[in-house]
Enzyme design. Structure first.
Site, PDB file in Angstrom:
ATOM      1  N   HIS A  76       0.815  -1.217   0.000  1.00  0.00           N
ATOM      2  CA  HIS A  76       0.000   0.000   0.000  1.00  0.00           C
ATOM      3  C   HIS A  76       0.856   1.279   0.000  1.00  0.00           C
ATOM      4  CE1 HIS A  76      -3.050  -2.861   0.757  1.00  0.00           C
ATOM      5  NE2 HIS A  76      -3.025  -2.858   2.081  1.00  0.00           N
ATOM      6  N   LYS A 123      -0.345  -0.549  13.882  1.00  0.00           N
ATOM      7  CA  LYS A 123      -1.592  -1.078  14.433  1.00  0.00           C
ATOM      8  C   LYS A 123      -1.789  -0.498  15.825  1.00  0.00           C
ATOM      9  CE  LYS A 123      -2.596  -4.404  11.361  1.00  0.00           C
ATOM     10  NZ  LYS A 123      -3.780  -4.251  10.508  1.00  0.00           N
TER      11      LYS A 123
HETATM   12  C1  BG6 Z   1      -4.699  -4.885   4.582  1.00  0.00           C
HETATM   13  C2  BG6 Z   1      -3.828  -5.345   5.725  1.00  0.00           C
HETATM   14  O1  BG6 Z   1      -4.030  -5.023   3.371  1.00  0.00           O
HETATM   15  O2  BG6 Z   1      -5.017  -3.510   4.778  1.00  0.00           O
HETATM   16  C3  BG6 Z   1      -4.510  -5.121   7.056  1.00  0.00           C
HETATM   17  O3  BG6 Z   1      -3.535  -6.717   5.560  1.00  0.00           O
HETATM   18  C4  BG6 Z   1      -4.959  -3.686   7.194  1.00  0.00           C
HETATM   19  O4  BG6 Z   1      -3.641  -5.457   8.123  1.00  0.00           O
HETATM   20  C5  BG6 Z   1      -5.752  -3.242   5.965  1.00  0.00           C
HETATM   21  O5  BG6 Z   1      -5.769  -3.575   8.352  1.00  0.00           O
HETATM   22  C6  BG6 Z   1      -6.018  -1.756   6.011  1.00  0.00           C
HETATM   23  O6  BG6 Z   1      -6.878  -1.434   4.969  1.00  0.00           O
HETATM   24  P1  BG6 Z   1      -7.896  -0.221   5.105  1.00  0.00           P
HETATM   25  O7  BG6 Z   1      -8.591  -0.198   3.796  1.00  0.00           O
HETATM   26  O8  BG6 Z   1      -8.796  -0.553   6.263  1.00  0.00           O
HETATM   27  O9  BG6 Z   1      -7.062   0.985   5.372  1.00  0.00           O
END
Ligand code: BG6
Length: 457
Positions: free
Chosen positions: A248, A331
Site C-alpha cells: 500500500h 496497528k
Molecule cells: C490490509 C492489511 O491489506 O489492509 C490489514 O492486511 C490492514 O492489516 C488493511 O488492516 C487496512 O486497509 P484499510 O482499507 O482498512 O485501510
C-alpha cells in the site's frame, strides 16, 4: 452486458466475507453486473449460504436489499477442495461447466485467489493443468460469445519476500499472459488514491511545483486504530513492513513520485511507477511493537515482529534529490488515518514583520474525510501584516455524496472491464520487495509502544 462467473479460492477466509461478497453485492445492486454466478472454493466443510450470511454484517448499507441477497444465494455454489490434491480439480471443472450451463454464462471467468500467497503456485499450476483456466487473450472463440475471457486476481501480499514473489511470477507468467493477471492492492481502488495521478496530470498547477525546488518533504501515514483482528498467524510472519509498506505505502509513493506518463493508461503508468522503485534508497527505519502483542492468539510469545514501522527514504533522481519521504504505519495507534502530506518550501519573507512560520501543505486524505486540503497563508482581517494558515478544501463526500464505491467494488469492476490501471505489474512487485529487503531487521531495535498512542517517535 457485463457477465461473469466469480471463482473465489479461499472462500472461507476473512477477505471473502468482509470484502468480496459485499463488493459483488454492490456490483449487482448498482447494476454494474447483470448476470453472474459465484463458486466459493476452500478446504473446510461449509456451504455457500453460510458464507453469504456471514458477510451480511460487512455490507455497508443501512437496509440490506433482500432481493440482492436472494439473487446472491440463488447464483452461488460451494466446492470443497484440498488445494494439494490434484484429483479433486476435475470435479471443480465439472461444477464450473454445470454452473455456466445452468446460468447461461459460458463466457467470462474471474479466478480470485483470496488465499495466502504460499498457495498461489500450487493452485495456479493445478488450475492450468486441468485446463480450468486457460492462457488466452480474450480472442478465444466459443459458440455463445465472441470474446470470452479468464482473468486471475492475486490478493496481496504477493509472496512473502522477493524470492517467493519471483517464483510466483515465473510460474504464472508461463501459464498466462500478463494481460490476464491482476495483482491486487486494494489501496489502488480507493477513490483518493485513484485521484493522485488524475489530479497531478489533469491540472496545470501541480507539475511545475512537483519537484525538489518547491517541495520540502513528503509524508505518507497509514495509521490504524485496530489491531491484528485475530490474524495472529499471518501477521506474526509478515509484520507492518510486509503487510502495509511493501504494497500500500509504496504504491502511494510511486503515484506521488512518478514522472509524467505518456498517457494515463495502465501500461504507461506502470512504466513510470517502476522507474521510481528503482531509485528508492531507505535511509532510516524505526520499528515498534504494541504492548501485549506477544500475548495475542497464534503469536509467538518471543515474537520480534513489528506492528509499527516508520521509514525515511530518498528517491535518487533529478526530481526528488534531497527530498525526504517519510512513511509511517502501525496497528493500535491513536487514530485511523490514511493521508499524504506534501510540505512545500518556505517562501522568502517580504513582510516587514510577522513572517509566516507555516509553509504551504497539500494534504491528500485517503480516509477519513476524503479530499484534498491545501494549507495557505492568508491575511488576518484588518490593517495588519499578520498572516494565519487557512485551508482550501475539496471535500469528496460533500461534493459526490457519501456512497462512493468501496475499493473492492471498484477493483472487481476494473477486472470485469479488463482495466489494469489500478493493478500491480510483475516488475513493480519485485522491485517493491527489493526495497523493503534493504531493511535489515536484525540490526534494529524494536521499541514497545502503548496501544492508542502515536507509536514510536
Ligand atoms: C490490509 C492489511 O491489506 O489492509 C490489514 O492486511 C490492514 O492489516 C488493511 O488492516 C487496512 O486497509 P484499510 O482499507 O482498512 O485501510
Amino acid at each position: 452486458m457485463n457477465e461473469c462467473v466469480f471463482i473465489i479460492l479461499g472462500a472461507t477466509g476473512d477477505l471473502t466475507k468482509r470484502k468480496l461478497i459485499p463488493a459483488i453485492y454492490k456490483l449487482i445492486k448498482n447494476k454494474k453486473i447483470e448476470k453472474f454466478a459465484i463458486i466459493g472454493v476452500a478446504s473446510s466443510p461449509t456451504d455457500i449460504n453460510t458464507i453469504i450470511e456471514n458477510s451480511k454484517e460487512f455490507i455497508s448499507e443501512k437496509k440490506i436489499d433482500i432481493n440482492v441477497i436472494n439473487s446472491l444465494k440463488n447464483n452461488s455454489y460451494y466446492y470443497r477442495l484440498n488445494f494439494y490434491n490434484t484429483s479433486e480439480y476435475q470435479d471443480l471443472k465439472k461444477l464450473i461447466e454445470q454452473v455456466e450451463l445452468k446460468h447461461s454464462l459460458v463466457c467470462n471467468k474471474i479466478f480470485y485467489f483470496a488465499t495466502l500467497p504460499e498457495h498461489f503456485k500450487i493452485l495456479t499450476e493445478n488450475l492450468a493443468k486441468h485446463k480450468i483456466v486457460e492462457k488466452h487473450e480474450s480472442t478465444h472463440q466459443c459458440s455463445k460469445c465472441k470474446h470470452p475471457w479468464s482473468r486471475i486476481v492475486y490478493e496481496k501480499p504477493f509472496g512473502k519476500d522477493l524470492k517467493s514473489a519471483k517464483e510466483i511470477n515465473k510460474c504464472i507468467s508461463k501459464l498466462f499472459y500478463e494481460k490476464q493477471i491482476y495483482r491486487i492492492d486494494h489501496y489502488l481502488g480507493k477513490e483518493l488514491v485513484g485521484d493522485i495521478a488524475i489530479a497531478r496530470f489533469t491540472n496545470t498547477i501541480f507539475e511545475p511545483l512537483w519537484n525538489n525546488k518547491y517541495i520540502e518533504s513528503v509524508n505518507i501515514t497509514l495509521s490504524e486504530k485496530i489491531g491484528i483482528e485475530g490474524r495472529g498467524k499471518f501477521y506474526d510472519e509478515y509484520g507492518a513492513i510486509k503487510d502495509i509498506i511493501q504494497n500500500h505505502a509504496l504504491q502511494i509513493l510511486a503515484l506521488i513520485a512518478m514522472e509524467q506518463p505518456k498517457t494515463l493508461t495502465a501500461q504507461d503508468v506502470r512504466d513510470v511507477k517502476s522507474k521510481v522503485f528503482k531509485k528508492v534508497k531507505i535511509e532510516k527505519t524505526t520499528l515498534g511493537q504494541y504492548e501485549g502483542y506477544t500475548q495475542e492468539q497464534n503469536v509467538n510469545p518471543e515474537s520480534k515482529t513489528e506492528t509499527f514501522a516508520a521509514i525515511k527514504l530518498y528517491i535518487n533522481n533529478k526530481r526528488w534529490k534531497n527530498v525526504p519521504f517519510f512513511i509511517k504505519t502501525g496497528k493500535f495507534l491513536d487514530k485511523k488515518e490514511s493521508l499524504i502530506t506534501i510540505t512545500f518550501k518556505q517562501i522568502k519573507c517580504l513582510l516587514p514583520e510577522h513572517c509566516p512560520t507555516d509553509s504551504n501543505k497539500l494534504i491528500i486524505k485517503i480516509e477519513p474525510d476524503e479530499g484534498f486540503y491545501l494549507e495557505l497563508n492568508a491575511k488576518v482581517p484588518g490593517r495588519t501584516y499578520q498572516t494565519t494558515p487557512v485551508i482550501m478544501n475539496f471535500c469528496h463526500s460533500c461534493l459526490f455524496g457519501p456512497n462512493t464505491p468501496a475499493a473492492y467494488e471498484n477493483l472487481l469492476y476494473d477486472v470485469i472491464n479488463g482495466d489494469q490501471f489500478a493493478f500491480v505489474r510483475s516488475d513493480e512487485i519485485e522491485l517493491s520487495w527489493k526495497i523493503v529487503e534493504q531493511i535489515d531487521k536484525s540490526k534494529l531495535k524494536l521499541y514497545k509502544y502503548r496501544k492508542g498512542s502515536t507509536g514510536v517517535n
